[in-house]
Each structure stands twice: as structure tokens, then as C-alpha cells.
Motif scaffolding. Structure first.
Motif, PDB file in Angstrom:
ATOM      1  N   THR A 142       0.845  -1.190   0.000  1.00  0.00           N
ATOM      2  CA  THR A 142       0.000   0.000   0.000  1.00  0.00           C
ATOM      3  C   THR A 142       0.881   1.241   0.000  1.00  0.00           C
ATOM      4  OG1 THR A 142      -1.654  -1.194   1.297  1.00  0.00           O
ATOM      5  CG2 THR A 142      -1.861   1.211   1.190  1.00  0.00           C
TER       6      THR A 142
ATOM      7  N   PRO B 261       1.896   4.811   1.019  1.00  0.00           N
ATOM      8  CA  PRO B 261       1.571   5.651   2.190  1.00  0.00           C
ATOM      9  C   PRO B 261       0.838   6.921   1.764  1.00  0.00           C
ATOM     10  CG  PRO B 261       3.889   4.998   2.200  1.00  0.00           C
ATOM     11  CD  PRO B 261       3.350   4.630   0.863  1.00  0.00           C
ATOM     12  N   PRO B 262      -0.148   7.342   2.512  1.00  0.00           N
ATOM     13  CA  PRO B 262      -0.841   8.603   2.180  1.00  0.00           C
ATOM     14  C   PRO B 262       0.078   9.801   2.405  1.00  0.00           C
ATOM     15  CG  PRO B 262      -1.584   7.753   4.294  1.00  0.00           C
ATOM     16  CD  PRO B 262      -0.706   6.691   3.704  1.00  0.00           C
ATOM     17  N   GLU B 263      -0.186  10.868   1.696  1.00  0.00           N
ATOM     18  CA  GLU B 263       0.617  12.080   1.848  1.00  0.00           C
ATOM     19  C   GLU B 263       0.495  12.629   3.275  1.00  0.00           C
ATOM     20  OE1 GLU B 263      -0.217  15.044  -1.013  1.00  0.00           O
ATOM     21  OE2 GLU B 263       0.045  13.719  -2.747  1.00  0.00           O
ATOM     22  N   GLY B 264       1.627  13.040   3.781  1.00  0.00           N
ATOM     23  CA  GLY B 264       1.651  13.597   5.116  1.00  0.00           C
ATOM     24  C   GLY B 264       1.916  12.587   6.212  1.00  0.00           C
ATOM     25  N   HIS B 265       1.891  11.288   5.874  1.00  0.00           N
ATOM     26  CA  HIS B 265       2.183  10.285   6.902  1.00  0.00           C
ATOM     27  C   HIS B 265       3.674  10.305   7.219  1.00  0.00           C
ATOM     28  CE1 HIS B 265       2.443   6.369   8.934  1.00  0.00           C
ATOM     29  NE2 HIS B 265       1.146   6.513   9.147  1.00  0.00           N
ATOM     30  N   TRP B 266       4.000  10.108   8.492  1.00  0.00           N
ATOM     31  CA  TRP B 266       5.406  10.228   8.912  1.00  0.00           C
ATOM     32  C   TRP B 266       6.294   9.127   8.342  1.00  0.00           C
ATOM     33  CZ3 TRP B 266       7.763   6.329  11.685  1.00  0.00           C
ATOM     34  CH2 TRP B 266       6.925   5.363  12.272  1.00  0.00           C
ATOM     35  N   LEU B 267       5.701   7.971   7.947  1.00  0.00           N
ATOM     36  CA  LEU B 267       6.470   6.879   7.369  1.00  0.00           C
ATOM     37  C   LEU B 267       6.127   6.780   5.885  1.00  0.00           C
ATOM     38  CD1 LEU B 267       8.428   4.528   7.863  1.00  0.00           C
ATOM     39  CD2 LEU B 267       6.462   3.079   8.376  1.00  0.00           C
ATOM     40  N   GLN B 268       7.070   7.166   5.027  1.00  0.00           N
ATOM     41  CA  GLN B 268       6.802   7.211   3.595  1.00  0.00           C
ATOM     42  C   GLN B 268       7.411   6.018   2.839  1.00  0.00           C
ATOM     43  OE1 GLN B 268       4.916   9.427   1.645  1.00  0.00           O
ATOM     44  NE2 GLN B 268       4.167   9.902   3.708  1.00  0.00           N
TER      45      GLN B 268
ATOM     46  N   THR C 256       7.237   2.542   1.344  1.00  0.00           N
ATOM     47  CA  THR C 256       6.072   1.732   0.968  1.00  0.00           C
ATOM     48  C   THR C 256       6.069   0.385   1.677  1.00  0.00           C
ATOM     49  OG1 THR C 256       6.016   2.791  -1.202  1.00  0.00           O
ATOM     50  CG2 THR C 256       4.826   0.709  -0.964  1.00  0.00           C
TER      51      THR C 256
ATOM     52  N   TYR D 254       5.523   0.827   5.549  1.00  0.00           N
ATOM     53  CA  TYR D 254       4.151   1.266   5.806  1.00  0.00           C
ATOM     54  C   TYR D 254       3.177   0.112   5.612  1.00  0.00           C
ATOM     55  CZ  TYR D 254      -0.283   3.716   5.387  1.00  0.00           C
ATOM     56  OH  TYR D 254      -1.597   4.119   5.557  1.00  0.00           O
TER      57      TYR D 254
ATOM     58  N   PHE E 124       1.274  -0.872   8.959  1.00  0.00           N
ATOM     59  CA  PHE E 124       0.024  -0.113   9.033  1.00  0.00           C
ATOM     60  C   PHE E 124      -1.071  -0.645   8.104  1.00  0.00           C
ATOM     61  CE2 PHE E 124       3.339   2.857  10.379  1.00  0.00           C
ATOM     62  CZ  PHE E 124       2.811   3.305  11.580  1.00  0.00           C
TER      63      PHE E 124
END
Length: 331
Positions: A59, A61-68, A70, A73, A77
Motif C-alpha cells: 500500500t 503511504p498517504p501524503e503527510g504520513h510520517w512513514l513514507q 512503501t 508502511y 500499518f
């Protein structure tokens, strides 16, 4: 005055500790590469063990998430917990896989121990040290040969038109189809394992032998002890702590097969599956065929199973040895 005496009593100790650290600095530098290796490849990946209990789904990672990242994440998560479901696929062929993996390792441990100790003793008994080094170097060199190279050499020797079958047919016999006869492969694996690892495994025993007191052997010779008696009553008891330590560590790896050897030497023969497939090979071939939807999870489950069982076996083996021979236990 009391406080001053207390301070003065501490200072020599502090100076001693600082001096000891300074004296040991060179040894600390020697240990540093090994510590960094363990940290990078053994401890940092440990959180990834959660893969064994999850259904991995990649998945973004959504923008702004601290763990970028892939992968990370997705692991921590985005993937759902599935409990012990990832371990169930190993149960399909568990008896065969455990028999092959554990059986071969026990065989290699027994044969390897005898030959490694024997080689170390023989080399140590050589009076010409240059000759001894030459012999040990020759025995050590196979360790650096890739199993892929060994596979091609083995195929050239035992294939239907290989060297051995040419000799057999020249003598009037019938060619043996080694790649379809399961009964030969325990011997082939054992010979290959001995050829590759005996010289490398003898190094620790040889290093231990060089530290023995020569006066013990001189006293034994004066009392009329033969070389065999010197080995039984002098060499072997002193080697026993090292032998026990190495065997405890080997027990911890008993569920891990030599993947390169077991995968390469059979040359992809499906007929030999019953006697050549270990846990590592089974996981790899299953993932390669794409039969598993949760490939990362199943691979993680297999690795987690091997690690936990190996850890438990080390604890149990060490506890047994500590009960009867406390001085030989690891901890």
C-alpha cells in the motif's frame, strides 16, 4: 576530611578503568565490524518478524504520513493480522521437510565432527609446519568454491553420459541414473558437505590444539602412552569444551538447511523431491511457483519458525549440559 578521603579512594579506580579501556581499545576495534554486522542484519530487521502474522498487502503511504517507505508502511500499518494462518501451509509436507532438514543436519554434525577433529589432530601432529600449512590450505580451499560450480562438476561426473557412467559402461555394466534414484543422494550430499566444510571446520579445533601444553604429551610419552592413548586421555578431554560449544550452536541451526547445496545439486529433478527438499528449498520453490497469495507472510512464518525452534533447542541443550557438566555450558 571524610569526603576528601572518599574522593581520593575513587580516583585510582577511575584511572584504572580508563587505563583498562585504553588498553582494550584495539580489541574493541576488532570486534566493531562484527557488532555492526549483527546490528544491521540481525537486530534492525527484527520488527519485520511481524510479517509472519500478517497478510501482506503493498500500500502506498498517504501524503503527510510520517512513514513514507512503501514496504514498511505496508507491513506495520496496511497489512491485517491473521494470527497463525501463515504457518499452516508448512503443515502440508511437515513430516518430510522436518525429516530431511533435521536428519541431514544430524548426519552432517556427526560425520563432520569426527573428520574435522581428526584433520585438526593430524595437521597438528605434523612436525614440518610448512607442510602442515600446505595441507590445511588445500583442505580449506573447497570452502570458497560456489555450489553452482560444484553442481556443474557433479553433473559432469554422475549424469547419464558422465565420467562415472562411462567407466561403468566400459566395464560392461549398465549406466546408473543418479538423478532419478533417491537412494544415492544422502551419500552424495554427505560427501559434498564433507568435501566443502571439513577444512573450514577444522580451523577452530586446530587453533585450540596449538594452545595445549606440550609437557602433557611429553609426560604421556615417557609413561609409554601411544599416540592413540595420548589422543584419548590428553587431547580429547581438553578439546571437549570447544566440541560441546560448537555442537550446541549447531543444534540451534538444525532446522536450517544449506539452501545452496540442497537446491543446486539435484539440478531441479522432481523425482528426488522426497530426499532433497528441506524447509528452505520448499519455501523458495513454493514462492517461485506463485502458489501462495501471501508470499511475504508465508516466507516470514517459515523463518520465524526456524528461528524460534532453534532458540528453544539451544536453551534446552545448554540446560541439559549445564546439569551434568556445568563447566561446558555456554551460559
Amino acid at each position: 576530611m571524610a569526603e576528601k578521603r572518599a574522593v581520593n579512594s575513587i580516583k585510582p579506580q577511575q584511572r584504572g578503568m580508563a587505563g583498562s579501556t585504553k588498553r582494550q581499545f584495539a580489541y574493541c576495534l576488532m570486534v566493531l565490524p562484527g557488532v555492526l554486522f549483527l546490528l544491521a542484519f540481525c537486530y534492525l530487521p527484527m520488527p519485520g518478524a511481524t510479517l509472519a502474522f500478517k497478510f501482506y498487502q503493498m500500500t502506498v503511504p498517504p501524503e503527510g504520513h510520517w512513514l513514507q517507505d512503501t514496504f514498511l508502511y505496508s507491513v506495520f500499518f496496511a497489512s491485517e493480522w491473521v494470527g497463525l494462518d501463515n504457518f499452516t501451509y508448512l503443515l502440508n509436507d511437515a513430516p518430510m521437510l522436518i525429516r530431511n532438514t533435521v536428519g541431514y543436519n544430524l548426519l552432517f554434525m556427526a560425520v563432520g565432527l569426527v573428520l574435522q577433529v581428526g584433520l585438526a589432530v593430524i595437521i597438528n601432529e605434523m612436525r614440518n609446519r610448512r607442510t602442515a600449512k600446505v595441507y590445511h590450505t588445500i583442505m580449506f580451499m573447497p570452502y570458497f568454491v560456489s555450489w553452482i560450480v560444484v553442481m556443474y562438476a557433479l553433473y559432469a561426473m554422475i549424469s547419464t553420459s558422465g565420467f562415472f557412467n562411462q567407466i561403468i559402461t566400459a566395464l560392461g555394466g549398465k549406466a546408473i541414473k543418479f538423478y532419478s534414484k533417491k537412494k544415492y543422494w544422502p551419500y552424495i550430499f554427505t560427501i559434498a558437505q564433507v568435501w566443502k566444510y571439513t577444512g573450514q571446520g577444522a580451523i577452530i579445533y586446530l587453533a585450540t590444539l596449538t594452545g595445549f601444553d606440550e609437557q602433557l604429551y611429553e609426560a604421556g610419552a615417557i609413561d609409554g602412552a601411544s599416540k592413540w592413548q595420548q589422543f584419548i586421555y590428553i587431547t580429547l578431554p581438553q578439546l571437549m569444551p570447544v566440541i560441546v560449544m560448537l555442537q550446541i550452536l549447531a543444534i540451534g541451526r538444525i532446522f536450517n538447511g544449506d539452501f545452496d547445496m540442497f537446491y543446486s545439486l539435484p539440478n531441479g529433478s522432481g523425482t528426488l523431491r522426497q530426499v532433497t527438499q528441506t524447509i528452505d528449498v520448499y519455501v523458495y520453490e513454493t514462492l517461485k511457483r506463485g502458489q501462495l497469495r501471501n508470499s511475504f507472510g508465508y516466507a516470514g512464518a517459515a523463518a520465524f519458525f526456524q528461528s524460534i525452534v532453534g532458540f528453544v533447542l539451544i536453551l534446552v541443550t545448554n540446560a541439559i549440559i549445564k546439569k551434568y557438566q556445568p563447566d561446558m555450558a555456554l551460559f
